[in-house]
Write an enzyme that holds these catalytic residues in place. Structure first.
Site, PDB file in Angstrom:
ATOM      1  N   PHE A 116       0.813  -1.233   0.000  1.00 58.89           N
ATOM      2  CA  PHE A 116       0.000   0.000   0.000  1.00 58.89           C
ATOM      3  C   PHE A 116       0.836   1.268   0.000  1.00 58.89           C
ATOM      4  O   PHE A 116       0.361   2.343  -0.335  1.00 58.89           O
ATOM      5  CB  PHE A 116      -0.954  -0.009   1.204  1.00 58.89           C
ATOM      6  CG  PHE A 116      -0.322   0.300   2.542  1.00 58.89           C
ATOM      7  CD1 PHE A 116       0.301  -0.679   3.291  1.00 58.89           C
ATOM      8  CD2 PHE A 116      -0.365   1.585   3.062  1.00 58.89           C
ATOM      9  CE1 PHE A 116       0.869  -0.396   4.527  1.00 58.89           C
ATOM     10  CE2 PHE A 116       0.197   1.883   4.303  1.00 58.89           C
ATOM     11  CZ  PHE A 116       0.821   0.883   5.032  1.00 58.89           C
ATOM     12  N   LYS A 117       2.111   1.137   0.328  1.00 57.49           N
ATOM     13  CA  LYS A 117       2.981   2.319   0.418  1.00 57.49           C
ATOM     14  C   LYS A 117       3.083   3.046  -0.919  1.00 57.49           C
ATOM     15  O   LYS A 117       3.368   4.234  -0.960  1.00 57.49           O
ATOM     16  CB  LYS A 117       4.371   1.913   0.870  1.00 57.49           C
ATOM     17  CG  LYS A 117       4.421   1.001   2.064  1.00 57.49           C
ATOM     18  CD  LYS A 117       4.245   1.737   3.355  1.00 57.49           C
ATOM     19  CE  LYS A 117       4.288   0.781   4.530  1.00 57.49           C
ATOM     20  NZ  LYS A 117       4.209   1.415   5.810  1.00 57.49           N
ATOM     21  N   ASP A 118       2.878   2.308  -2.030  1.00 60.11           N
ATOM     22  CA  ASP A 118       3.003   2.942  -3.344  1.00 60.11           C
ATOM     23  C   ASP A 118       1.992   4.070  -3.526  1.00 60.11           C
ATOM     24  O   ASP A 118       2.255   5.023  -4.252  1.00 60.11           O
ATOM     25  CB  ASP A 118       2.790   1.904  -4.458  1.00 60.11           C
ATOM     26  CG  ASP A 118       3.968   0.934  -4.572  1.00 60.11           C
ATOM     27  OD1 ASP A 118       5.115   1.366  -4.386  1.00 60.11           O
ATOM     28  OD2 ASP A 118       3.724  -0.257  -4.832  1.00 60.11           O
ATOM     29  N   LEU A 121       3.770   6.967  -1.779  1.00 57.81           N
ATOM     30  CA  LEU A 121       5.159   7.282  -2.132  1.00 57.81           C
ATOM     31  C   LEU A 121       5.348   7.573  -3.620  1.00 57.81           C
ATOM     32  O   LEU A 121       6.255   8.311  -3.993  1.00 57.81           O
ATOM     33  CB  LEU A 121       6.084   6.186  -1.617  1.00 57.81           C
ATOM     34  CG  LEU A 121       6.246   6.353  -0.090  1.00 57.81           C
ATOM     35  CD1 LEU A 121       6.707   5.068   0.578  1.00 57.81           C
ATOM     36  CD2 LEU A 121       7.209   7.494   0.247  1.00 57.81           C
TER      37      LEU A 121
END
Ligand code: PLP
Ligand SMILES: N[C@@H](CCOP(=O)(O)O)C(=O)O
Length: 474
Positions: A116-118, A121
């Site tokens: 989910f960091k994409d 970021l």
């Protein structure tokens, strides 16, 4: 929009400066001075919008005054693009997959690094590029990772001309796939550091570097962890996206969120405060359960860090908990500063009874150990043939244990792709071979580059200062 510190003694900043900050100068975290609030009619009118357009509507109030609308729209369109040359591999960007009757996984792992960091970021990298190019400024980024933030941050910033990025991960404590995703992206401005310590050691060194920046010789330090407000901001969007697909805002939705640094669930809490009807927010932790111990017993006390099958949530102290404390204390920064100072000294924190009751009204919680995690992966596989990653499985277990109403759709945040965590999948007894997606097919053959350093801030800061200018000294 202005941003203020949770400790009340740092100057208020606009979005551009908050993006380029990490911790506030008083050690606090930045939050919006006033949270935007949308009407039900407004939210309802967003049903069916493509992800990037929804993102524009939800985030616009946060960047107003810093990023012109036309630029922001263009950045979002690029960030949440799909198709053969797009950033996200699924046309819906964040699709919902039904597990059973009224239970859904929000798949947040179709971005380039499969977590989910994409979502935040990929945006952060583009925003930094935009702002730094305009200012003609170079910065140093320092980030701490338990496995996922690192690769997403490197992937998000690798094309930024004006950054050198240093990512600290706990040596031999991230999965093989996670490590390779970070260390195989080569570039003179990309620096992976394996710390002989745990995630909290890495996080502490990053935070301490914001407090004393002499080693940077005047170069600005920027954060990519969720202490950076822009991270949280981008994570609010998918709560709206999920709810709108399930009949929201006319219908309430419940969310269960695998939690470590309290960033993702804090974004859900903000979505609710911005007007999205959310009936329940469940904090789902692994054995590192400081947040569950607070929610269930008003004890936010440091414990030893346990290594688990969900390594990305092997976190002892949750950065964003301070943002919640700020609200629980009527946004009184001095009260939060006092609490945090005492926590630093004693490793223990509890709040007055009425504030804790309020926290319990806002969140349910559960801690799930490795055995239950594997059992849940196996149970879901048996019933649906879906393979869950261990973090998502913790969310599913918590959803099933804590659910208050079967009539309300329950959305579990699917925070990572199972291919990143083969150990847990194997331990769950699932023989199905999980394949890396096309763009990572040769990951295990790629050259890796990283430096092992002791758990010592001087060693880390020395490394940064001698490599911070495209691999050369600052
Ligand atoms: C796969 C995965 N799930 C869940 C989490 C927890 O998210 P947060 O730290 O925002 O609570 C993380 C990272 O912390 C993660 O990498
Ligand atoms: N799980 C994270 C830990 C860092 O959290 P962040 O959301 O504050 O960046 C990771 O995978 O690195």
């Amino acid at each position: 929009m202005r941003y203020i510190s949770t400790r009340g003694q740092a100057p208020a900043l606009n979005f551009e400066d908050v993006l380029l900050a990490g911790l506030a100068t008083d050690g606090g975290l930045y939050v919006p001075e006033n949270l935007p609030r949308f009407t039900m009619e407004e939210i309802a009118s967003w049903a069916g919008l493509p992800y990037h357009e929804l993102a524009f509507r939800v985030m616009r109030p946060f960047v107003t005054g810093s990023i012109p609308d036309a630029d922001f729209k263009k950045i979002l369109e690029e960030t949440y693009s799909t198709g053969p040359d797009g950033v996200f591999a699924h046309n819906a960007v964040a699709p919902l997959r039904q597990l059973n009757g009224n239970e859904w996984v929000l798949e947040l792992f179709h971005g380039p690094t499969l977590a989910f960091k994409d979502f935040a970021l990929q945006l952060l990298g583009r925003l930094l590029d935009h702002v730094l190019a305009k200012r003609g400024e170079r910065v140093v980024i320092m980030g701490a990772t338990s496995g996922d933030t690192g690769s997403a941050a490197i992937e998000g910033c690798r094309r930024c001309d004006n950054v050198d990025i240093f990512i600290l991960h706990p040596h031999e404590r991230v999965s093989d796939v996670q490590r390779r995703q970070m260390t195989s992206i080569l570039g003179e401005n990309i620096h992976n550091i394996a710390i002989e310590g745990n995630f909290d050691d890495c996080q502490e060194m990053v935070k301490a570097s914001f407090a004393d920046q002499a080693f940077l010789k005047g170069t600005r330090l920027v954060a990519v962890n969720s202490i950076n407000w822009a991270r949280i901001m981008a994570q609010i969007v998918y709560y709206f996206h999920a709810a709108l697909q399930l009949g929201g805002p006319a219908r309430s939705v419940a969310f269960s969120v695998p939690t470590g640094n309290f960033g993702d669930i804090f974004a859900g809490y903000l979505a609710r405060n911005m007007g999205l009807p959310i009936s329940q927010l469940i904090v789902a932790t692994n054995r590192n359960d400081i947040l569950h111990r607070f929610m269930s017993g008003n004890r936010y006390d440091k414990d030893t860090l346990h290594h688990s099958l969900s390594p990305s949530m092997d976190i002892m102290v949750s950065s964003n908990f301070e943002r919640l404390l700020f609200d629980l204390h009527g946004r009184n920064g001095l009260a939060v500063a006092e609490l945090m100072n005492s926590f630093k000294a004693t490793g223990k924190l509890s709040v007055e009874e009425d504030r804790w009751i309020e926290a319990r009204r806002l969140f349910d919680s559960l801690a799930v150990d490795d055995e239950e995690t594997c059992r849940t992966i196996a149970e879901v596989f048996k019933n649906t043939t879906e393979v869950l990653d261990p973090h998502t499985a913790i969310g599913v277990r918590a959803a099933r244990e804590c659910r208050r109403s079967l009539d309300t759709p329950m959305v579990i945040l699917g925070t990572a792709h199972p291919v990143k965590f083969p150990e847990a999948v194997e331990k769950a007894g699932i023989g199905k071979l999980l394949e890396l997606p096309k763009h990572l097919f040769d990951l295990h053959e790629r050259e890796e580059r990283s430096t092992v350093l002791p758990n010592d801030i001087k060693a880390v800061q020395g490394f940064v200062s001698s490599h911070g200018n495209r691999g050369k000294p600052l």
